[in-house]
Design a protein around this motif. Structure first.
Motif, short mmCIF file in Angstrom:
data_model
loop_
_atom_site.label_atom_id
_atom_site.label_comp_id
_atom_site.label_asym_id
_atom_site.label_seq_id
_atom_site.Cartn_x
_atom_site.Cartn_y
_atom_site.Cartn_z
N GLN A 1 -20.36 -12.86 29.09
CA GLN A 1 -19.06 -12.85 28.44
C GLN A 1 -19.23 -13.50 27.06
OE1 GLN A 1 -16.32 -11.57 30.03
NE2 GLN A 1 -14.62 -12.15 28.69
N PHE A 2 -19.09 -12.69 26.02
CA PHE A 2 -19.20 -13.18 24.65
C PHE A 2 -17.79 -13.46 24.15
CE2 PHE A 2 -19.69 -11.70 20.02
CZ PHE A 2 -19.98 -12.99 19.58
N TYR A 3 -17.53 -14.73 23.85
CA TYR A 3 -16.18 -15.17 23.49
C TYR A 3 -16.25 -15.94 22.18
CZ TYR A 3 -11.85 -17.92 23.65
OH TYR A 3 -10.65 -18.50 23.34
N THR A 4 -15.32 -15.68 21.27
CA THR A 4 -15.37 -16.26 19.93
C THR A 4 -14.23 -17.26 19.68
OG1 THR A 4 -14.28 -14.22 19.15
CG2 THR A 4 -16.66 -14.38 18.87
N ALA A 5 -13.85 -18.01 20.69
CA ALA A 5 -12.88 -19.10 20.54
C ALA A 5 -11.62 -18.64 19.83
CB ALA A 5 -13.52 -20.29 19.81
N ASN A 6 -11.08 -17.54 20.31
CA ASN A 6 -9.92 -16.92 19.64
C ASN A 6 -8.65 -17.74 19.78
OD1 ASN A 6 -11.69 -14.65 19.28
ND2 ASN A 6 -11.21 -14.04 21.38
N PHE A 7 -8.59 -18.60 20.81
CA PHE A 7 -7.34 -19.31 21.09
C PHE A 7 -7.32 -20.74 20.56
CE2 PHE A 7 -7.66 -16.00 24.41
CZ PHE A 7 -6.50 -15.30 24.11
N LEU A 8 -8.41 -21.21 20.00
CA LEU A 8 -8.36 -22.52 19.37
C LEU A 8 -7.49 -22.42 18.11
CD1 LEU A 8 -12.05 -23.77 19.70
CD2 LEU A 8 -10.08 -24.33 21.13
N ASP A 9 -6.63 -23.44 17.92
CA ASP A 9 -5.64 -23.32 16.84
C ASP A 9 -5.54 -24.56 15.97
OD1 ASP A 9 -4.47 -25.11 18.57
OD2 ASP A 9 -2.72 -23.87 19.04
N GLY A 10 -6.52 -25.46 16.07
CA GLY A 10 -6.49 -26.67 15.26
C GLY A 10 -5.75 -27.82 15.91
N SER A 11 -5.25 -27.65 17.13
CA SER A 11 -4.50 -28.72 17.80
C SER A 11 -5.42 -29.74 18.45
CB SER A 11 -3.55 -28.12 18.84
OG SER A 11 -4.28 -27.42 19.85
N LEU A 12 -6.71 -29.44 18.57
CA LEU A 12 -7.67 -30.35 19.19
C LEU A 12 -8.65 -30.88 18.14
CD1 LEU A 12 -8.52 -28.32 22.42
CD2 LEU A 12 -6.91 -30.22 22.20
N THR A 13 -8.84 -32.20 18.15
CA THR A 13 -9.82 -32.84 17.27
C THR A 13 -10.91 -33.43 18.14
OG1 THR A 13 -8.15 -33.34 15.60
CG2 THR A 13 -10.20 -34.59 15.51
N GLY A 14 -12.15 -33.06 17.86
CA GLY A 14 -13.26 -33.46 18.70
C GLY A 14 -14.11 -34.54 18.09
N LYS A 15 -15.38 -34.53 18.46
CA LYS A 15 -16.34 -35.53 18.00
C LYS A 15 -16.41 -35.55 16.48
CE LYS A 15 -19.01 -33.13 20.46
NZ LYS A 15 -20.20 -32.47 21.04
N ALA A 16 -16.66 -36.74 15.93
CA ALA A 16 -16.80 -36.93 14.49
C ALA A 16 -15.57 -36.49 13.71
CB ALA A 16 -18.05 -36.21 13.96
N GLY A 17 -14.41 -36.44 14.39
CA GLY A 17 -13.17 -36.10 13.73
C GLY A 17 -13.05 -34.65 13.32
N ILE A 18 -13.87 -33.78 13.92
CA ILE A 18 -13.84 -32.36 13.58
C ILE A 18 -12.68 -31.67 14.29
CG2 ILE A 18 -15.12 -30.19 13.69
CD1 ILE A 18 -17.70 -31.83 13.62
N GLY B 1 -9.98 -10.67 18.85
CA GLY B 1 -11.34 -11.20 18.77
C GLY B 1 -12.15 -10.85 20.00
N TYR B 2 -13.41 -11.21 19.98
CA TYR B 2 -14.30 -10.89 21.09
C TYR B 2 -14.04 -11.81 22.28
CZ TYR B 2 -16.99 -8.18 17.68
OH TYR B 2 -17.38 -7.26 16.73
N ASP B 3 -13.81 -11.21 23.43
CA ASP B 3 -13.67 -11.91 24.70
C ASP B 3 -13.90 -10.89 25.81
OD1 ASP B 3 -13.18 -13.74 26.69
OD2 ASP B 3 -11.03 -13.92 26.33
N HIS B 4 -15.13 -10.39 25.89
CA HIS B 4 -15.46 -9.24 26.73
C HIS B 4 -16.77 -9.48 27.46
CE1 HIS B 4 -12.69 -7.73 23.68
NE2 HIS B 4 -12.38 -6.73 24.50
#
Length: 370
Positions: free
Chosen positions: A304-321, A266-269
């Motif tokens: 630096q344009f980065y597309t959150a390539n390393f998020l894997d669903g292990s984190l739950t944020g605001k509003a339960g997302i 993914g983009y991280d450049h």
């Protein structure tokens, strides 16, 4: 949670916004109380920032129907930003990054004939300031007001030797939520010894947060004709390659998902902006389902344009997302990665008597349905 308090600055605009609202946000691991500062402009846009890491936790902007909703990834409590799961994932949601944003190869550089060894935290490299960068410290906060809109001024003294960097570095970052619907960040820094400085903010945007699980439909345009080639460890090779004919070509608007599969991981450049000036266009983003737009201008030479390539669903944020892969995008305005070891790149060395100064503006709008 403590009751809200407010700071009221002198009126400077015909449609004076609400005063800056201040609430307790939780306690740090060291037992200090962090606070949350909420700024609101004359049109109802609202941003919340904690002085823990200078972190943008919430940003409410309207869609084409005028509906305000949050467009940044993050959490509702300080405990979530300090949790083992968050520390392990290391996404730096919304945080100020320093003393050096991005990577320094091997955690080493030479300056004035002396070699410095930094804390390493990314495959043997120094990333985003090290083990305890600016994202993990408590900043001194001063809410206020300006003719442009409500403000929050954050200050931090990074002592000589912190994370291996030389010199006492005094840093100030001022957030202004302007009455023309922009969030402006003004950075300044001074030092008593020569030292590398590269400051940025690491907010993850999703202009359809809560409606779209990823940002692959977001259309992005970058004001750059070249990007910085990196190796498998994301360290620059020194080559500055034209984007033409590659999946890195965002000189015209492109949906992120249209070519991301052609970029391993993914983009991280780092993209090299065309004409560094006091404030130049850097990027624009359009999200078609909500009509929201984001235009970024900066005085920095790269983004630096980065597309959150390393998020894997292990984190739950605001509003339960749940934040999965590509749940957000980052546009980190900054100098180039590993510049202290790359003599052809713009210098990041700040000398005593000099002042580092940079500005980035994130401007929000809407586009009518096509």
């Amino acid at each position: 949670m403590a009751a809200s308090t407010s700071y009221t600055a002198p009126a400077t605009h015909a449609n004076q916004p609400e005063p800056v609202r201040v609430t307790d946000f939780g306690r740090t691991a060291e037992g200090a109380t962090a606070q949350l500062y909420t700024l609101r402009n004359a049109h109802g846009l609202q941003v919340s920032i904690t002085n823990y890491g200078g972190t943008i936790t919430q940003l409410l902007v309207p869609d084409r129907a005028g509906q305000l909703s949050d467009v940044v990834l993050g959490f509702d409590s300080l405990a979530d930003y300090q949790s083992p799961a968050y520390r392990k994932a290391g996404p730096y949601f919304g945080a100020l990054i320093g003393r050096y944003a991005n990577r320094i190869a091997g955690g080493r550089f030479q300056l004035n004939g002396q070699q410095y060894t930094l804390a390493t935290n990314n495959n043997g490299n120094a990333l985003h300031g090290g083990l305890r960068g600016f994202d993990k410290v408590l900043w001194q906060a001063e809410p206020g007001s300006s003719p442009a809109g409500p403000t929050l001024r954050l200050s931090y003294l990074s002592p000589d030797g912190e994370e291996g960097y030389p010199g006492n570095l005094h840093v100030t970052v001022t957030y202004t939520l302007t009455h023309d619907n922009a969030l402006q960040l003004d950075y300044t820094a001074t030092t008593d010894q020569a030292t590398p400085v590269n400051l940025t903010n690491h907010t993850y945007f999703n202009l359809a947060l809560g409606r779209n699980a990823d940002v692959l439909n977001h259309e992005v345009q970058l004001a750059a004709d070249r990007y910085t080639v990196v190796n498998d460890s994301q360290i620059p090779t020194g080559e500055q390659r034209p984007v033409a004919g590659t999946p890195f070509d965002f000189t015209a608007p492109q949906a992120i998902g249209s070519r991301i599969a052609q970029v391993p991981g993914g983009y991280d450049h780092n993209w090299e902006l065309r004409q560094p000036t006091d404030l130049q266009p850097a990027a624009s983003v359009y999200e078609p389902t909500t009509g929201r737009t984001l235009d970024v201008a900066t005085s920095q030479p790269g983004v630096q344009f980065y597309t959150a390539n390393f998020l894997d669903g292990s984190l739950t944020g605001k509003a339960g997302i749940t934040y999965g892969k590509h749940a957000g995008l980052c546009l980190e305005t900054q100098h180039f990665p590993d510049s202290p070891n790359q003599p052809r790149f713009p210098s990041t060395i700040l000398e005593p008597g000099q002042t580092f100064s940079a500005t980035t503006v994130y401007r929000f709008g809407v586009r009518a349905a096509e």
